[in-house]
Motif scaffolding. Structure first.
Motif, PDB file in Angstrom:
ATOM      1  N   TRP A 125      54.150  51.620  13.312  1.00 30.13           N
ATOM      2  CA  TRP A 125      54.109  52.781  14.490  1.00 30.13           C
ATOM      3  C   TRP A 125      55.277  53.755  14.470  1.00 30.13           C
ATOM      4  O   TRP A 125      55.214  54.942  14.393  1.00 30.13           O
ATOM      5  CB  TRP A 125      53.868  52.069  15.990  1.00 30.13           C
ATOM      6  CG  TRP A 125      54.159  53.198  16.893  1.00 30.13           C
ATOM      7  CD1 TRP A 125      53.117  53.907  17.421  1.00 30.13           C
ATOM      8  CD2 TRP A 125      55.197  53.364  17.682  1.00 30.13           C
ATOM      9  NE1 TRP A 125      53.711  54.889  18.422  1.00 30.13           N
ATOM     10  CE2 TRP A 125      54.998  54.290  18.748  1.00 30.13           C
ATOM     11  CE3 TRP A 125      56.482  52.588  17.878  1.00 30.13           C
ATOM     12  CZ2 TRP A 125      55.912  54.730  19.651  1.00 30.13           C
ATOM     13  CZ3 TRP A 125      57.244  53.114  18.760  1.00 30.13           C
ATOM     14  CH2 TRP A 125      57.112  54.114  19.843  1.00 30.13           C
ATOM     15  N   ASP A 184      54.702  47.395  15.414  1.00 30.75           N
ATOM     16  CA  ASP A 184      55.307  48.360  16.104  1.00 30.75           C
ATOM     17  C   ASP A 184      56.519  49.291  14.950  1.00 30.75           C
ATOM     18  O   ASP A 184      56.662  50.232  15.191  1.00 30.75           O
ATOM     19  CB  ASP A 184      56.320  47.763  17.071  1.00 30.75           C
ATOM     20  CG  ASP A 184      55.417  47.256  18.269  1.00 30.75           C
ATOM     21  OD1 ASP A 184      54.765  48.256  18.946  1.00 30.75           O
ATOM     22  OD2 ASP A 184      55.249  46.132  18.345  1.00 30.75           O
ATOM     23  N   SER A 225      55.297  55.898  11.598  1.00 30.93           N
ATOM     24  CA  SER A 225      54.249  57.087  11.682  1.00 30.93           C
ATOM     25  C   SER A 225      54.791  57.873  12.661  1.00 30.93           C
ATOM     26  O   SER A 225      54.154  59.134  12.480  1.00 30.93           O
ATOM     27  CB  SER A 225      52.934  56.300  12.251  1.00 30.93           C
ATOM     28  OG  SER A 225      53.180  55.976  13.736  1.00 30.93           O
TER      29      SER A 225
END
Ligand SMILES: Cc1cc2nc3c(=O)[nH]c(=O)nc-3n(C[C@H](O)[C@H](O)[C@H](O)COP(=O)(O)O)c2cc1C
Length: 369
Positions: free
Chosen positions: A229, A226, A232
């Motif tokens: 993520w 996460d 990103s």
């Protein structure tokens, strides 16, 4: 335009952060006070955060040239006048009716960066409007990842300059003092930035089942994936808050975080963790200057800031101290707490022969090299 909070008087006889405590306590309800000052379980980590600073002694240096001295630094793209930031603290309207708006004003008056909690009691946009000082947004990755993404977008749009993702509290610590006080959020104080989020499905406790494992809370708890993520989906620098283990620090650096905040959540999550100051040298060795290290927990004096910098921190954050100022005197109290700590830091630097932050080194801690 959000109206700016009114300034209040600083109570008389306040010479240091600790002097604010009785004034703050007097102005808060007993249960809000328990929420603010309490820690997890027996509060041994909470106590140790403070004691660690008292255990070590400084080494002074005389006759150094202090001309041209200053406390400026660059930190993750921010040019700061001094290395003290405001840590994220939830629900500041428990301490003062204007809550985070007053804090933002106090931080702005003193040019200090403020980290706004996911659980702020004022909207992140209103805080951004009130603040002249730089803001970072503290993120708790929510079980609803789409909502989390929207929250990040809102912080970006409002001009926040970095995300500080708190990783040490997938569940709340067991804060017994707070439980005993019967603490509950009063009407009108809530996590306004989380409004509209899909709630967790209620945890259905079966007779004999585990109270936590298997519950939705832990099924959705963030992981290293996460963190990737999050990196990103945002262009903002991402710092991690709540690192206490050198191998976690290395892992975070390898994943390209912009900074690491050594923190045990002010002793509010896992009782039994060491003081942040005690783990700082090992984390600094693991990180080897690859990213800035910040520390929070137990800072009550400018000399504490100095000790943290000497042992490897680039900057520190304060939590409860500025909330004491907020409760006692609103924005003025927040600004005054920052002023007191900054002045104490400068006096400590002058008396140890350090004209700039770069000169603060481990040799100025007695017994360290
Ligand atoms: C009342 C209270 C609420 C807090 N809320 C948050 C929060 O929402 N998010 C977070 O990352 N840390 C939170 N913290 C932890 C602080 O950011 C910080 O790590 C801690 O207060 C530092 O210790 P100190 O209070 O001794 O300075 C909270 C701390 C307190 C005392």
């Amino acid at each position: 335009m959000t109206p700016l909070p009114k300034l209040q008087q600083i109570p008389a006889e306040i010479a240091c952060v600790a002097d604010y405590e009785p004034f703050a306590r007097e102005r808060m309800t007993p249960s809000a006070w328990a929420y603010l000052v309490g820690g997890a379980a027996d509060e041994s980590t909470l106590a140790d955060n403070l004691a660690a600073f008292r255990r070590i002694r400084l080494q002074n240096r005389v006759l150094e040239d202090l001309r041209g001295g200053h406390t400026r630094l660059d930190l993750c793209g921010l040019a700061l006048d001094y290395p003290i930031l405001l840590a994220p603290v939830a629900f500041q309207r428990l301490a003062h009716p204007e809550g985070e708006l007053a804090t933002a004003l106090g931080a702005s008056a003193m040019g200090a960066a403020m980290v706004v909690s996911t659980q702020a009691s004022v909207s992140l946009e209103a805080i951004a409007q009130a603040a002249q000082a730089p803001l970072w947004f503290q993120l708790y990755i929510q079980p609803d990842r789409d909502f989390t993404r929207d929250l990040v977008r809102r912080a970006e749009a409002a001009g926040y300059r970095a995300l500080v993702v708190t990783v040490d509290a997938p569940v709340n610590g067991l804060r017994n003092r707070e439980q005993r006080s019967g603490f509950a959020l009063p009407d009108g104080v809530e996590a306004v930035n989380l409004k509209g989020m899909r709630g967790l499905p209620p945890s259905i406790a079966q007779p004999g089942s585990s109270p936590l494992f298997g519950s939705p809370l832990l099924e959705h708890a963030p992981t290293w994936k996460d963190l990737e993520w999050l990196q990103s989906i945002t262009h903002l620098p991402v710092l991690v808050k709540g690192v206490m283990n050198p191998s976690d620090a290395s892992r975070a650096v390898e994943r390209g975080v912009a900074g690491i905040l050594v923190s045990n959540h002010g002793g509010r999550t896992l009782d039994g963790l060491p003081a942040t100051l005690d783990v700082l040298p090992a984390i600094a060795r693991a990180v080897q200057g690859r990213v800035p290290l910040l520390l929070d927990g137990g800072i009550r004096r400018g000399s504490d800031v100095f000790k943290a910098l000497a042992l490897g921190a680039s900057a520190v954050m304060i939590g409860r101290p500025y909330v004491f100022g907020l409760a006692a005197a609103g924005a003025t109290g927040v600004a005054h707490v920052l002023h007191l700590l900054r002045t104490e830091l400068e006096v400590t630097m002058a008396l140890t022969g350090c004209p700039t932050l770069d000169a603060i080194e481990a040799s100025l801690i007695l017994g360290s090299s």
